[in-house]
Design a protein around this motif. Structure first.
Motif: not given
Length: 212
Positions: A57, A174, A54, A12-13
């Motif tokens: 969101t 995450l 993150e 995701k990041n």
């Protein structure tokens, strides 16, 4: 043991990463074949801030009054409170003064909140933040505690989770088992590593590991 370590970036990041070490590890609930090190994300403020942004969101349209932190995630929790206030849609959490709490653990391993902070739980929307979820037993215990003190669950967020839901609550994470495809969890009595007489590399918990 540390020579086996490898870094995994978040899908995701890419600015977020965890370190994983394969082996034979024992937790209080089970045996696992990986130790997942999240020390940097929980300790360095820049990565904690990035992780919180993150996570926020996931909760742009969810009311949050209090964040309950487990596993040493208080730094991430503080940044998460700020990020949720800044990213909420339709002003749901705008200007909200979100509380960030950690439950006390008594000698019987039960979670509790003292009288002076119970007002931050009672009839509030509670977001539970944890470092990792393996069997879900710690989450189950935390949910029971929060509900005992009258809290309403707004969600559960984790840095890493090997399970998708606990008590019908979807866990937002995450990292998940898709990032570590061969991650396995065993009951201590059914551990194939123990059956093969493979020594335990370390005892692990939310604070880290102790080599044996």
């Amino acid at each position: 043991m540390d020579t086996r370590a490898r870094e995994i970036q978040s899908r995701k990041n890419q600015r977020l990463s965890i370190t994983v070490i394969p082996g034979h590890f024992a937790t209080s609930h089970s045996h696992v074949n990986y130790y997942i090190d999240m020390t940097s994300m929980k300790s360095y403020h820049l990565m904690a801030k990035e992780a919180a942004a993150e996570m926020a969101t996931y909760f742009t349209s969810t009311p949050v009054d209090t964040i309950v932190c487990l596993d040493g995630t208080e730094i991430v929790g503080a940044f998460l409170a700020r990020a949720i206030c800044n990213t909420s849609l339709a002003g749901i959490n705008r200007e909200q003064n979100i509380a960030v709490l950690t439950p006390e653990i008594n000698p019987s391993n039960q979670m509790l909140f003292r009288d002076n902070v119970q007002k931050m739980i009672w009839n509030k929307h509670i977001l539970l933040l944890v470092a990792s979820v393996t069997t879900g037993k710690t989450i189950d215990r935390a949910l029971e505690c929060i509900r005992y003190y009258g809290g309403n669950m707004a969600g559960v967020c984790a840095i890493f989770s090997a399970v998708e839901t606990v008590k019908d609550i979807h866990i937002k994470s995450l990292f998940d088992s898709g990032d570590i495809p061969d991650y396995q969890i065993f009951r201590s009595s059914e551990c194939p590593h123990c059956a093969a007489r493979t020594k335990i590399d370390a005892i692990i918990n939310s604070y880290g590991y102790s080599k044996l």
